[in-house]
Design an enzyme around this catalytic site. Structure first.
Site: not given
Length: 404
Positions: A130, A211, A252
């Site tokens: 990312w 993460d 999310k």
């Protein structure tokens, strides 16, 4: 005073999303930004989350500053979600958890902690990762490097090269790992590969930094936590517990993007270390945003701790996961039919919201310019942006640029 300030080039993903919003073409398809959309192309409001919010609002409670580390019920619920309510690490008091401003806030607080308390340690992130991972750690003053991860030829994991690189790192190096649903590739380690990787981290005296932004989008809530639970069970040569970081998010999984609900947990060797680590995390927060917001965290706490809400949330999360998997199958089916000589099996093996399509930047530009299909120029596609109305058009467009 500010004549020397340079213009901001813009975040590539957010800027691309802004371009999509301005695009007047009626059939445009947004597969760039990392947001889950339902089959109607809308950001869903989960029923479990709506009911939890109604409960929070109905309390009509005052809104004082939270403690620096966040609300106690939120933090306890996060630990139980990550490790399991009866986990030894929780019972032993060796997990230090703060409520953070999204998982991004947790990542940055952890980066600042590392810069202060592990001077000289450098950070290794997967190639690719990312985009903001590198920025946040570099912003904390840490040097950031890459380790091999994605195998472009197979659309899978370059596991042997990854392990070889990690074996060569200096002790106390920080290794950023995606616990599941790797962003941007969708390529994950299997449980067996995690089992092989953990001893490398232990023997090299490396500091894992996980993460976990998509728990529940890969296989299930429990299965997607395999990596951190394997690390929590690991011991070094002296029999001490392995220390590591994990930043997690509810953006999310509960569709709470703008509420910025996240946490940072640091698993320590013992309760004494955890107490000191928590204190310094609080000091880091105090010098930054002082304390986290109330509202979203209390929604999360209600969903995670009230049995009826928790049951319904898990069912809604499973439905989101299954819809993404269905879109993967649909995309694969159309592409395989249109280009039978090409192997698109990687779309079925990759997991979570994202996939690496194998498209070049030039092909991605053609998708946007000729077909109004928006992807990040790396070729990353947000599979959650596909639905029954646009998946075939997307597949046809992809086939057209791949055939050129």
């Amino acid at each position: 005073m500010f004549e020397h300030v340079e213009p901001f080039a813009g975040d590539p993903i957010l800027s691309l999303n802004e371009d999509f919003q301005k695009d007047p073409r009626p059939g445009k398809i947004n597969l760039s930004i990392g947001i889950y959309f339902d089959d109607a192309g809308r950001i869903p409001v989960l029923d479990s989350v709506r009911r939890a919010e109604q409960q929070v609002v109905a309390r009509d409670a005052p809104k004082p500053y939270l403690p620096i580390e966040g609300a106690a019920n939120f933090r306890a619920a996060v630990q139980a979600l990550l490790f399991g309510a009866e986990h030894e690490a929780i019972a032993a008091g060796r997990v230090a958890t703060i409520q953070s401003v999204g998982s991004s806030g947790g990542l940055k607080v952890g980066a600042d902690f590392i810069a202060r308390w592990l001077p000289g340690s450098e950070v290794w992130v997967s190639d690719p990762s990312w985009e903001n991972h590198r920025s946040m750690f570099e912003g904390a003053g840490l040097a950031v490097h890459d380790y091999p991860y994605y195998d472009g030829a197979s659309g899978g994991l370059a596991f042997d090269a990854m392990c070889k690189a990690l074996r060569g790192l200096p002790a106390k190096s920080v290794v950023l790992l995606h616990a599941c649903c790797h962003n941007p590739t969708g390529v994950d380690l299997t449980p067996a590969q995690w089992d092989a990787l953990v001893p490398i981290l232990v023997e090299g005296e490396l500091l894992p930094y996980l993460d976990l932004a998509y728990q529940g989008f890969g296989d299930s809530i429990v299965e997607d936590a395999y990596a951190l639970r394997a690390l929590a069970a690991a011991r070094d040569r002296a029999g001490r517990s392995l220390s590591f970081f994990v930043a997690n998010s509810f953006s999310k999984s509960m569709s709470l993007y703008g509420e910025r609900c996240g946490a940072l947990s640091v698993v320590c060797a013992d309760a004494g270390e955890a107490t000191n680590v928590l204190g310094q995390l609080k000091f880091t927060v105090r010098r930054n945003y002082s304390s986290p917001p109330i509202h979203g965290g209390q929604i999360v706490a209600a969903v995670l701790t009230e049995p009826a809400l928790r049951r319904d949330w898990e069912a809604e999360l499973a439905a989101m996961r299954e819809r993404i998997q269905a879109m993967r199958r649909s995309l694969h089916g159309v592409l395989a039919a249109k280009m039978p000589d090409r192997d698109f099996g990687y779309f079925l093996h990759q997991r979570g919201m994202f996939s690496y399509t194998g498209l070049s930047p030039r092909q991605v530009d053609r998708l946007r310019e000729e077909f109004a299909v928006y992807l990040v120029r790396s070729g990353r596609m947000c599979v959650a942006g596909l639905n029954r109305s646009n998946v075939e058009a997307t597949a046809r467009a992809m086939a057209a640029v791949l055939a050129d």
